[in-house]
Scaffold this motif. Structure first.
Motif, PDB file in Angstrom:
ATOM      1  N   ALA A 224       6.466 -33.117   5.687  1.00 38.70           N
ATOM      2  CA  ALA A 224       6.966 -33.540   6.669  1.00 38.70           C
ATOM      3  C   ALA A 224       7.066 -32.625   7.956  1.00 38.70           C
ATOM      4  CB  ALA A 224       8.363 -33.998   6.164  1.00 38.70           C
ATOM      5  N   VAL A 260       2.716 -39.089   8.153  1.00 34.18           N
ATOM      6  CA  VAL A 260       2.458 -37.827   8.084  1.00 34.18           C
ATOM      7  C   VAL A 260       0.898 -37.303   7.624  1.00 34.18           C
ATOM      8  CG1 VAL A 260       3.004 -36.042   6.538  1.00 34.18           C
ATOM      9  CG2 VAL A 260       4.757 -36.988   7.343  1.00 34.18           C
ATOM     10  N   MET A 409       8.238 -38.800  11.172  1.00 37.54           N
ATOM     11  CA  MET A 409       9.304 -39.071  10.358  1.00 37.54           C
ATOM     12  C   MET A 409      10.390 -40.186  10.883  1.00 37.54           C
ATOM     13  SD  MET A 409       8.841 -37.474   7.520  1.00 37.54           S
ATOM     14  CE  MET A 409      10.284 -37.503   6.602  1.00 37.54           C
TER      15      MET A 409
END
Length: 458
Positions: A224, A260, A409
């Motif tokens: 992330a 991601v 995210m």
């Protein structure tokens, strides 16, 4: 004169002259018994105690690698001398190689590729040379290439009163009715005070506290944060990987997982070209003991919605690294992380938040210097001035999260200011410690003499 049996035994050895604790141990004396005897003999003014410090330095495993193969930044210079430019993704150990290379003005980065500067063309590998010639300095220690230990030797010096004492006059009886000193009362550890002060400071600045688990999937700790899956920081020598539970189900992070994945492979819709490799779900699911509290910040980004902005969060908790333990490094220590999420934010705001925090913590001199982290652009190192040592010491990193971190995210574009600071270094300064391991040794004298942390006590 009444003395214990162990004190009398030590006196018998002192009749030949001064003696060290190590020499008494070589004669078969137990260390704890000797320490009790020292306290008793000092109280009776029969001995004086001298302490001699010896500084011992040796090359670490990382240092041996640099001594044998050259420093990462110099290996990068040699690679560029053969053929330049080089893509960042093709650089071995990129954090260190690029960070140190830029710090020494050996390299320049343009559009994601690394070039050799004029200084770099004439560069020499000073780190390797100093290690091989054992010309150790602070730079080698700061880089973890050498470790320094301070050995303290205690010497018992007999006083004139002891020299005049006849051993036959010593009584070994115990007086169970003798007056005793009032036991020491309890006191909170100064390290706990410092952490409470830091937590209170963030709250007073309007931040909300966020928390997270010690065991997290690699997805939160690395993926992330746009750290490629072949990054050396993810290897066994830097990270504690879990055997039980070995992995986590990532379905709870929703669309962020696919975001991601696409960002790593081709940049997704972030405007980046990505790292250009096939992202592995299996690798991202592996559980680790979190190496930084920025993993908590990553999870918080995944939880936020547009209507939550602007938002300010902090975390103060433990992290774990597979480090060589020395006077500057521990395998388990405390960090404080912070994020500010919004739309109209810039680097000036980041500097203001960090400045406000350190001023409230009582620091008069601190600065931000350029540095490199995979998940920030721009990135800086936070340093404070140590008045005793007359040098700048690094307390952690800060910067603006890259779009490759934020959009996957959050699910939308925003600006995120972020930082991660080491609390242990602040505690060392408070107690005037030279060895960070002293924070956990519970030395009663140190605990009694160190005031609780307040800005006026800096």
């Amino acid at each position: 004169m009444k003395l214990s049996a162990q004190a009398k035994q030590v006196i018998e050895e002192l009749k030949s002259g001064p003696i060290t604790v190590s020499e008494l141990e070589e004669l078969g004396f137990d260390q704890s018994m000797v320490n009790r005897a020292i306290l008793e003999l000092e109280e009776k003014e029969l001995i004086e105690l001298e302490e001699e410090e010896e500084i011992v330095q040796k090359i670490t495993e990382s240092g041996k690698n640099v001594a044998e193969n050259g420093s990462p930044e110099y290996r990068l210079v040699e690679k560029l001398r053969e053929n330049q430019p080089v893509a960042i993704a093709d650089i071995e150990n990129p954090d260190l190689a690029i960070g140190k290379g830029k710090q020494k003005n050996w390299i320049d980065i343009r559009e994601g590729e690394v070039y050799l500067t004029e200084d770099g063309e004439n560069a020499e590998d000073g780190a390797s040379r100093k290690l091989n010639s054992e010309n150790f300095d602070e730079e080698l220690e700061d880089r973890g290439l050498i470790e320094t230990n301070i050995l303290v030797e205690k010497k018992l010096i007999p006083t004139e009163k002891l020299e005049e004492l006849d051993l036959d006059d010593i009584e070994q009886e115990f007086d169970v009715e003798a007056d005793v000193k009032t036991p020491r009362t309890g006191k909170r550890h100064f390290y706990k005070h410092i952490m409470d002060q830091a937590r209170q400071t963030w709250l007073e600045m309007g931040f909300k506290e966020m928390t997270g688990e010690f065991v997290v999937p690699s997805f939160l700790c690395f993926d992330a944060l746009y750290t490629p899956q072949d990054h050396p920081a993810r290897e066994m020598q830097d990270t504690f990987f879990m055997e039980t539970p070995e992995s986590s189900d990532l379905s709870g992070y929703g669309a962020s997982v696919e975001n991601v994945k696409n960002t790593h492979e081709n940049g997704w819709t972030t405007g980046s070209t990505g790292w250009g490799y096939d992202w592995s779900m299996e690798e991202a699911e592996k559980n680790v003991l979190r190496t930084h509290t920025t993993a908590v910040s990553a999870r918080k980004l995944n939880e936020l919605e547009k209507e939550d902005l602007p938002a300010k969060y902090f975390d103060l908790s433990r992290v774990f690294r597979n480090e060589t333990v020395d006077r500057h490094h521990l395998a388990e220590f405390y960090q404080t992380d912070g994020i500010v999420v919004g739309e109209d934010l810039n680097f000036r705001n980041l500097k203001a938040y960090i400045s406000e925090f350190f001023e409230r913590m009582g620091f008069e001199e601190f600065r931000l210097i350029p540095s490199y982290y995979p998940y920030t652009e721009m990135g800086v190192e936070v340093q404070v001035f140590d008045e005793a040592e007359e040098e700048w010491i690094g307390l952690g990193g800060a910067g603006m999260f890259r779009p490759e971190v934020v959009k996957p995210m959050l699910g939308f574009e925003a600006t995120v200011l972020a930082w991660g600071l080491g609390i242990g270094r602040i505690a060392m300064r408070s107690a005037e410690l030279e060895d960070i391991r002293e924070l956990y040794r519970n030395d009663i004298k140190l605990l009694e003499q160190t005031p609780k942390w307040r800005p006026e006590n800096k």
